[in-house]
Motif scaffolding. Structure first.
Motif, PDB file in Angstrom:
ATOM      1  N   ASN A 177       0.842  -1.353  -0.057  1.00  0.00           N
ATOM      2  CA  ASN A 177      -0.652  -0.036   0.208  1.00  0.00           C
ATOM      3  C   ASN A 177       1.341   1.618   0.460  1.00  0.00           C
ATOM      4  N   LEU A 178       1.974   1.381   0.953  1.00  0.00           N
ATOM      5  CA  LEU A 178       2.660   2.547   0.809  1.00  0.00           C
ATOM      6  C   LEU A 178       4.015   2.826  -0.619  1.00  0.00           C
ATOM      7  N   ARG A 179       3.413   1.661  -1.504  1.00  0.00           N
ATOM      8  CA  ARG A 179       4.304   1.540  -2.435  1.00  0.00           C
ATOM      9  C   ARG A 179       3.358   2.560  -3.570  1.00  0.00           C
ATOM     10  N   TYR A 180       1.855   1.773  -3.496  1.00  0.00           N
ATOM     11  CA  TYR A 180       1.246   2.373  -4.268  1.00  0.00           C
ATOM     12  C   TYR A 180       0.582   4.154  -3.808  1.00  0.00           C
ATOM     13  N   ILE A 181       1.057   4.244  -2.457  1.00  0.00           N
ATOM     14  CA  ILE A 181       0.873   6.091  -2.335  1.00  0.00           C
ATOM     15  C   ILE A 181       2.022   6.807  -2.757  1.00  0.00           C
ATOM     16  N   GLY A 182       3.460   6.147  -2.416  1.00  0.00           N
ATOM     17  CA  GLY A 182       4.526   6.717  -3.381  1.00  0.00           C
ATOM     18  C   GLY A 182       4.448   7.310  -4.752  1.00  0.00           C
ATOM     19  N   LEU A 183       3.644   5.585  -5.685  1.00  0.00           N
ATOM     20  CA  LEU A 183       3.970   5.880  -6.725  1.00  0.00           C
ATOM     21  C   LEU A 183       2.997   7.418  -7.290  1.00  0.00           C
ATOM     22  N   LEU A 184       1.248   6.923  -6.849  1.00  0.00           N
ATOM     23  CA  LEU A 184       0.839   8.307  -6.679  1.00  0.00           C
ATOM     24  C   LEU A 184       1.519   9.046  -6.494  1.00  0.00           C
ATOM     25  N   ALA A 185       2.249   9.818  -5.248  1.00  0.00           N
ATOM     26  CA  ALA A 185       2.050  10.362  -5.135  1.00  0.00           C
ATOM     27  C   ALA A 185       3.363  10.570  -5.804  1.00  0.00           C
ATOM     28  N   ILE A 186       4.484  10.214  -6.183  1.00  0.00           N
ATOM     29  CA  ILE A 186       5.593  10.550  -7.087  1.00  0.00           C
ATOM     30  C   ILE A 186       5.024  11.080  -8.663  1.00  0.00           C
ATOM     31  N   VAL A 187       3.911  10.412  -9.368  1.00  0.00           N
ATOM     32  CA  VAL A 187       3.344  10.816 -10.271  1.00  0.00           C
ATOM     33  C   VAL A 187       2.392  12.156 -10.041  1.00  0.00           C
ATOM     34  N   THR A 188       1.372  12.085  -9.079  1.00  0.00           N
ATOM     35  CA  THR A 188       1.318  13.535  -8.749  1.00  0.00           C
ATOM     36  C   THR A 188       2.066  14.597  -8.960  1.00  0.00           C
ATOM     37  N   VAL A 189       3.421  14.483  -8.219  1.00  0.00           N
ATOM     38  CA  VAL A 189       3.836  15.080  -7.656  1.00  0.00           C
ATOM     39  C   VAL A 189       4.658  15.954  -9.065  1.00  0.00           C
TER      40      VAL A 189
END
Length: 492
Positions: A177-189
């Motif tokens: 879940n943390l990886r998914y959140i991190g990936l989503l955060a990277i894409v959003t950033v």
């Protein structure tokens, strides 16, 4: 939304994602710490204890049968050691348990184990008393208790193994879940960064670049790859141009004021000249006739001479008025200003000697031909030189320097500098010397330099004063050279 609001919103979202990602990371570290603390501190030791209990229990199996077969007491001694080991493992497990089911399971293991040990002791006693039948029956019951204890230990071990597996699986799930959140955060950033770059490029840098280019064009700024540096240089260029324009505007304003003053003086001179000159001429002629016909004493002749001189002075003033009030009608002709300078000096040769003034000309070669009216220009030169002689009361030196300068971008300019060694002009009155009627002389009209200024202006030139007290005065005359310098012709 305005540009500021869009930029603030994008930065706020970017900051929010960063803060949320940081909070999620901190939360995950705490959760992971709790999971591994539970595994390392509780479940693994309990799992190891349960496994040790199983091993101690399994090690006790068969020793009683071995003893009954060969009566070797060594088997009983080893059996006693494994009993002590089992009891020790059981005692060490009790402080670790925290949940009710754990306490209940250990309690049942202890209870069944106590029954199991007591039954084994009775089996041994029955065999030693010679009652093998009862001993064999009880021995089967002992085996049943053995498997019951083993089953309880296995259940206890399996429960903690499942707890370990569940913790590991929870950790893996949280990590995913943390990886998914991190990936989503990277894409959003990344998307927000691209959006911010687009906003800055489209709505800030591009207008600045266009403004810098426009300012470069208008202000003649230096082109630079750095938009802010280019804009800065361009603005400086615009400021310089504005200062030059302001200076030219002030000169135009002074010229306009001069023209207004000339118009007023012209009206005054035109009105007074006709009213005064004719009576003065008549008075002067009568005085001349009176002086020739009447027998006058020496004092009377001197008085008539003084009156005649004063009438001449008044007539001179009237002539200056008329000359100042009427713009000179120039007859333009191509000629070198150097030639006019030489003619003027020859004309003033005797007057210069009377003032005790020497002339020094700095000239590498005659100035280029320019369009000028030689008579009017000579009058302006003579007026400036005579003013310099009068300022140097005990004689002095006048230096005339002639050069061709590239002041104007489109053509060369003839420059004549007239520098005297007089006392100089005070700074407080330098702005007024070209004004009509301003004079520091007792017998001056205050129109000489004004007439000079007008003559030079009519030649599309410029007359500039530069003076410091105690270091003399310099008048600089500039005349544009070329075919179309004046926009004027001989019809002036």
């Amino acid at each position: 939304m305005s540009l500021r609001q869009r930029v603030y919103l994008a930065n706020a979202v970017l900051l929010g994602i960063t803060v949320m990602g940081t909070i999620a990371m901190i939360w995950y570290t705490y959760k992971t710490e709790n999971l591994f603390t539970g595994i390392v501190v509780r479940h693994i030791p309990m799992y190891q204890t349960a496994e040790s209990l199983e091993n101690s229990l399994l090690n006790q199996k068969g020793y009683l049968s071995y003893y009954l077969l060969d009566k070797n007491p060594e088997w009983l001694r080893q059996l006693a050691d494994f009993k002590l080991d089992f009891e020790s493992q059981l005692s060490s497990a009790k402080p670790l348990v925290t949940e009710e089911w754990e306490k209940e399971t250990l309690s049942r293991i202890e209870s069944v184990y106590t029954t199991y040990i007591a039954a084994k002791d009775r089996v041994l006693t029955l065999y030693e008393k010679g009652d093998p039948g009862a001993g064999a029956t009880l021995h089967r019951e002992v085996r049943a208790n053995f498997f019951k204890i083993y089953e309880l230990c296995e259940k206890f071990k399996t429960a903690h193994k499942n707890a370990i597996d569940l913790s590991v699986e929870d950790s893996r799930s949280d990590a995913r879940n943390l990886r998914y959140i991190g990936l989503l955060a990277i894409v959003t950033v990344v998307l927000l960064s691209l959006l911010i770059n687009y906003i800055f490029t489209r709505h800030i840098l591009e207008p600045i670049r266009k403004l810098a280019a426009e300012a470069d064009h208008l202000g003649e700024g230096r082109v630079s790859g750095n938009e802010m540096a280019a804009l800065k240089n361009s603005v400086h260029g615009l400021i310089e141009n504005a200062e030059q324009t302001h200076a030219e505007l002030m000169r135009s304003r002074e010229s306009l004021m001069q023209s207004e003053k000339m118009a007023i003086v012209g009206q005054l001179a035109a009105g007074t000249a006709h009213s005064i000159r004719n009576p003065l001429t008549s008075i002067k002629m009568r005085l001349f006739s009176l002086g020739r016909s009447a027998k006058l004493s020496q004092d009377q002749q001197e008085n008539i001479s003084v009156i005649s001189t004063e009438i001449g002075q008044i007539n001179k003033i009237l002539e200056n008025f008329l000359e100042f009030s009427r713009p000179p009608k120039l007859t333009m002709k191509k000629q070198s200003p150097s030639q006019v300078v030489d003619n003027t000096l020859r004309l003033l040769e005797q007057r210069l000697k009377s003032y005790g003034v020497t002339i020094h000309i700095v000239r590498s070669e005659p100035l280029d031909d320019v369009l000028l009216d030689a008579g009017q220009f000579k009058e302006a030169l003579a007026n400036i030189i005579i003013n310099a002689c009068e300022a140097m009361k005990k004689g002095g030196r006048i230096t005339i320097t002639e050069t061709m300068d590239s002041i104007n971008k489109n053509r060369d300019t003839a420059v004549i500098r007239i520098q005297d060694s007089g006392p100089g002009i005070p700074v407080s009155i330098q702005d007024e010397v070209f004004n009509p009627f301003f004079t520091t002389k007792d017998d001056g009209t205050g129109l000489g330099l004004s007439i000079c200024f007008n003559i030079i202006s009519e030649h599309s030139g410029c007359l500039v004063l530069d003076s410091q007290e105690g270091q003399g005065t310099c008048f600089t005359i500039t005349l544009p050279a070329g075919e179309d310098v004046h926009g004027k012709n001989s019809d002036h």
